[in-house]
Design an enzyme around this catalytic site. Structure first.
Site, mmCIF file in Angstrom:
data_model
loop_
_atom_site.group_PDB
_atom_site.id
_atom_site.type_symbol
_atom_site.label_atom_id
_atom_site.label_comp_id
_atom_site.label_asym_id
_atom_site.label_seq_id
_atom_site.Cartn_x
_atom_site.Cartn_y
_atom_site.Cartn_z
ATOM 1 N N LYS A 1 -13.201 2.487 -1.972
ATOM 2 C CA LYS A 1 -14.134 2.937 -0.932
ATOM 3 C C LYS A 1 -15.209 3.825 -1.561
ATOM 4 O O LYS A 1 -16.400 3.674 -1.294
ATOM 5 C CB LYS A 1 -13.393 3.764 0.133
ATOM 6 C CG LYS A 1 -12.515 2.972 1.087
ATOM 7 C CD LYS A 1 -11.969 3.893 2.205
ATOM 8 C CE LYS A 1 -11.032 3.157 3.144
ATOM 9 N NZ LYS A 1 -10.473 3.975 4.227
ATOM 10 N N GLU B 1 0.827 -1.209 0.000
ATOM 11 C CA GLU B 1 0.000 0.000 0.000
ATOM 12 C C GLU B 1 0.863 1.261 0.000
ATOM 13 O O GLU B 1 0.452 2.310 -0.502
ATOM 14 C CB GLU B 1 -0.939 -0.025 1.224
ATOM 15 C CG GLU B 1 -2.128 0.909 1.105
ATOM 16 C CD GLU B 1 -3.188 0.690 2.189
ATOM 17 O OE1 GLU B 1 -3.231 -0.384 2.819
ATOM 18 O OE2 GLU B 1 -3.977 1.614 2.409
ATOM 19 N N HIS C 1 7.125 -26.785 0.394
ATOM 20 C CA HIS C 1 6.438 -27.863 -0.321
ATOM 21 C C HIS C 1 5.378 -27.317 -1.264
ATOM 22 O O HIS C 1 4.452 -28.026 -1.644
ATOM 23 C CB HIS C 1 5.859 -28.858 0.683
ATOM 24 C CG HIS C 1 6.935 -29.502 1.502
ATOM 25 N ND1 HIS C 1 7.505 -30.706 1.159
ATOM 26 C CD2 HIS C 1 7.613 -29.060 2.595
ATOM 27 C CE1 HIS C 1 8.459 -30.998 2.037
ATOM 28 N NE2 HIS C 1 8.550 -30.011 2.911
HETATM 29 O O1 PA5 Z 1 -2.914 2.126 5.875
HETATM 30 C C1 PA5 Z 1 -4.006 2.670 5.779
HETATM 31 O O2 PA5 Z 1 -4.156 3.891 5.918
HETATM 32 C C2 PA5 Z 1 -5.266 1.863 5.480
HETATM 33 O O3 PA5 Z 1 -4.996 0.533 5.259
HETATM 34 C C3 PA5 Z 1 -6.221 1.974 6.652
HETATM 35 O O4 PA5 Z 1 -5.598 1.480 7.818
HETATM 36 C C4 PA5 Z 1 -7.522 1.217 6.395
HETATM 37 O O5 PA5 Z 1 -8.106 1.633 5.196
HETATM 38 C C5 PA5 Z 1 -8.495 1.438 7.544
HETATM 39 O O6 PA5 Z 1 -8.719 2.802 7.728
HETATM 40 P P1 PA5 Z 1 -9.293 3.378 9.071
HETATM 41 O O7 PA5 Z 1 -8.342 3.115 10.177
HETATM 42 O O8 PA5 Z 1 -9.473 4.826 8.816
HETATM 43 O O9 PA5 Z 1 -10.604 2.682 9.317
#
Ligand code: PA5
Length: 463
Positions: free
Chosen positions: A432, A289, A318
């Site tokens: 989202k 990410e 394996h």
């Molecule tokens: O790294 C990030 O910012 C995302 O993966 C968030 O953690 C994830 O989308 C969840 O978001 P939030 O903590 O606002 O619910």
């Protein structure tokens, strides 16, 4: 301290697939710029996470007291969160608690622990089959305070709590969220939930060392001060712009060269310890990410990133390892080894008549797993596949703190070298937003129109 061994990324060991000292020399300026950028921005903007080992004294005190209270009053502790609000708590739980923690007899463990990071209805109902919400503390974790998955779980659980616990229902919720924005903080104020804050400069995937991870860990009896001390030890070890003296910077430099010059588009994380299995999940989010970006800092379309893949030693010897030793030269394999396992088992005698089984007898399982780790390292290197090893003396709170900080620093340095924004996630936001549009959320009418205008699926291609 954990050790970073990058021998098998170098050309001296894997020939032309490898990286030379000259290659490192050639990107030294970029590496030093990246280090300088990080140091200059420490603790500010999206680098708030870098100061977490040092600036949470009173929060840690509060968390330890709250955790003791939870252990005394509740039977279960359930995290409701997703992504960066779930993967860290799961990884640390897996690393530092008994591997069958929830199944242990009550006298041998604390509260049962669950992390619910999906909106699969069957999973929600399965949870409700094994916990009594009236005996449970729910920790709702969402930085934005708006994530659909977490907020739907929150709504389902609060509805049940209101019916089961009457006036006291709000005592069953702790909100971990942003202090300044989102709906969860507003609800927390309205309902009087106990609240912990995720600092502004700490993004989801960099949040394990703030209350997101510290509260669940403390509830489990994990030494959270040890976690933070370990993180600070790694931070201090990574002090300096010379990659040969800064392991996270060297790791970033090598990954940068691997993906930019050597065609290694895949990063396989392969711990040789079940306790570190979920560390690979946490790493996959952090690396994927953070670095997977379409546009660079100059607005140029670049499509950077390296696909993270999780594997487990020896299990995946394996399955996936066949590909890694004989398949394309498109990956970097990170082996995580543990020198001393916390417990060991001797392989019993009983097959003296079979020499090809008997050779195992009298050895320990830790000898076997570590020998297989070294054997895989050898096989990968022999077949000229790029690999590196991170070695932990033992799995404990300090070494886990070091490991978390190592990967966070590596990611931050590498993102800057790639000239991308490590800390945003526009691709995640896109998904989202499309969900909001399909649910007819107010304000997403334009997105809905865009979705409706998208090419319809061709029935011919669905068979
Ligand atoms: O790294 C990030 O910012 C995302 O993966 C968030 O953690 C994830 O989308 C969840 O978001 P939030 O903590 O606002 O619910």
């Amino acid at each position: 301290m954990i050790k970073f061994d990058f021998n098998n990324m170098m050309d001296a060991y894997i020939g032309e697939q490898g990286i030379s000292e000259k290659d490192i020399e050639a990107v030294l300026d970029k590496a030093q710029d990246s280090y300088a950028y990080f140091e200059k921005n420490r603790g500010t903007g999206w680098m708030g996470w870098s100061e977490l080992p040092y600036n949470q004294e009173s929060i840690v005190r509060d968390i330890i007291m709250t955790a003791a209270d939870i252990r005394a009053k509740y039977k279960n502790f359930v995290v409701l969160g997703i992504g960066g609000s779930a993967l860290g708590p799961m990884a640390v739980y897996n690393a530092l608690c008994h591997l069958r923690y929830n199944e242990l007899d009550e006298s041998k463990r604390g509260v049962k622990f669950f992390v619910e990071d999906n909106v699969d209805p069957e999973r929600m109902l399965a949870l409700l089959d094994v916990i009594d919400p009236a005996e449970t503390m729910f920790n709702v974790i969402t930085k934005s305070g708006a994530t659909s998955e977490t907020m739907s779980q929150y709504l389902i659980i609060t509805d049940i709590l209101k019916k089961k616990c009457g006036e006291d229902w709000a005592k069953h919720i702790i909100a971990t969220t942003s202090e300044s924005k989102g709906n969860l903080i507003k609800l927390a104020k309205e309902e009087g939930f106990k609240t912990y804050f995720i600092p502004d400069g700490v993004g989801g995937r960099f949040s394990e060392l703030c209350p997101v991870g510290l509260l669940p860990a403390a509830v489990l009896g994990i030494d959270i001060i040890g976690l933070l001390v370990g993180a600070s030890e790694m931070d201090k070890k990574c002090n300096g712009a010379d990659p040969y003296k800064n392991p996270a910077l060297m790791a970033a430099v090598l990954q940068y060269i691997a993906m930019e010059q050597k065609g290694k588009n895949i990063s396989v994380m392969m711990p040789y310890a079940d306790s570190l299995k979920l560390m690979a999940d946490w790493y996959c989010q952090l690396w994927g990410e953070s670095l997977g970006k379409a546009v660079d800092f100059d607005g140029k379309t670049v499509h950077k990133g390296q696909t993270p893949v999780k594997a487990l030693g020896v299990t995946d010897q394996h399955s996936q390892v066949q590909l890694y030793t004989e398949g394309p030269f498109d990956n970097v394999i990170t082996i995580i080894g543990v020198e001393k396992f916390r417990k060991d088992v001797v392989i019993a005698n009983g097959a003296e008549q079979f020499a090809d089984v008997n050779f195992l007898c009298g050895h320990t399982m830790s000898e076997l797993i570590n020998t297989e780790r070294k054997a895989t390292e050898y096989a990968l290197t022999r077949s000229k596949h790029m690999n590196r090893t991170i070695l932990l003396d033992e799995v404990n709170a300090r070494s886990i703190g070091q490991l978390l900080m190592f990967f966070q620093l590596e990611t931050a340095y590498c993102g800057k070298m790639l000239n991308i924004d490590t800390f945003n996630q526009p691709g995640v936001e896109e998904g989202k937003n499309a969900t909001y549009a399909m649910f007819d959320r107010h304000g997403y009418e334009a997105k809905k129109a865009e979705l409706e205008a998208a090419p319809k699926k061709n029935e011919k291609y669905i068979i």
